[in-house]
Design an enzyme around this catalytic site. Structure first.
Site, PDB file in Angstrom:
ATOM      1  N   GLU A 186       0.831  -1.202   0.000  1.00  0.00           N
ATOM      2  CA  GLU A 186       0.000   0.000   0.000  1.00  0.00           C
ATOM      3  C   GLU A 186       0.867   1.255   0.000  1.00  0.00           C
ATOM      4  O   GLU A 186       0.644   2.159  -0.790  1.00  0.00           O
ATOM      5  CB  GLU A 186      -0.936  -0.015   1.219  1.00  0.00           C
ATOM      6  CG  GLU A 186      -1.802   1.211   1.370  1.00  0.00           C
ATOM      7  CD  GLU A 186      -2.814   1.409   0.242  1.00  0.00           C
ATOM      8  OE1 GLU A 186      -3.252   2.559   0.060  1.00  0.00           O
ATOM      9  OE2 GLU A 186      -3.159   0.440  -0.448  1.00  0.00           O
ATOM     10  N   TYR A 223      12.133   0.783  -8.619  1.00  0.00           N
ATOM     11  CA  TYR A 223      11.408  -0.449  -8.925  1.00  0.00           C
ATOM     12  C   TYR A 223      11.980  -1.153 -10.153  1.00  0.00           C
ATOM     13  O   TYR A 223      11.974  -2.379 -10.233  1.00  0.00           O
ATOM     14  CB  TYR A 223       9.912  -0.167  -9.107  1.00  0.00           C
ATOM     15  CG  TYR A 223       9.253   0.363  -7.864  1.00  0.00           C
ATOM     16  CD1 TYR A 223       9.502  -0.190  -6.612  1.00  0.00           C
ATOM     17  CD2 TYR A 223       8.369   1.440  -7.919  1.00  0.00           C
ATOM     18  CE1 TYR A 223       8.902   0.304  -5.459  1.00  0.00           C
ATOM     19  CE2 TYR A 223       7.760   1.937  -6.774  1.00  0.00           C
ATOM     20  CZ  TYR A 223       8.036   1.356  -5.548  1.00  0.00           C
ATOM     21  OH  TYR A 223       7.436   1.844  -4.417  1.00  0.00           O
TER      22      TYR A 223
END
Length: 155
Positions: A88, A136
């Protein structure tokens, strides 16, 4: 030689971390240009993570005894893939960025997902957040621009 490196500890969040986590969540909302969007109460936040039926879990990055980052997740179910970790939020305070805390938190999440038998992890990143996107990509994450976020808010 005196070592000025901070002592970094990655550990599971506890209920007593919640006030600090809420401060960091507000910092994240400010960074994402939406501070007014944080409407959850501290009581609801604590109950949701540490009540009778927790719906979220988190790891914190503590530097010299102060929580300077966190990663909060829950388990989601994909009809195609099964149980997956949903990240989240992950945040490291601005002064502590670039010191490896995000990497330690992210890798602890990956370890947790594998240890608990989940088959992957999913999350969202804002398209303008280039530092996060670069981070990422180091993990060979699949960044999919095809899906549109949808939500409903009940008053």
């Amino acid at each position: 030689m005196h070592n000025n490196q901070p002592t970094i500890v990655i550990r599971r969040a506890t209920a007593t971390d919640c006030p600090r986590l809420m401060e960091l969540i507000r910092e994240l909302a400010l960074f994402e240009k939406a501070p007014e969007q944080v409407t959850v109460s501290l009581e609801h936040f604590i109950l949701s993570g540490f009540g009778q039926h927790p719906v979220w879990w988190a790891f914190v990055a503590e530097c010299d005894g102060i929580v300077q980052g966190f990663a909060l997740y829950y388990i989601r179910y994909s009809t195609w893939k099964g149980q997956r970790m949903y990240l989240e939020d992950i945040l490291v305070t601005e002064p502590m960025r670039g010191k490896g805390l995000g990497k330690l938190l992210f890798e602890r999440l990956l370890e947790e997902a594998r240890e608990t038998g989940l088959n992957g992890m999913v999350w969202q990143v804002l398209e303008w957040n280039e530092p996060a996107i670069r981070f990422y990509k180091k993990y060979n994450a699949d960044l999919d621009p095809e899906w549109i976020n949808c939500s409903l808010t009940f008053q």
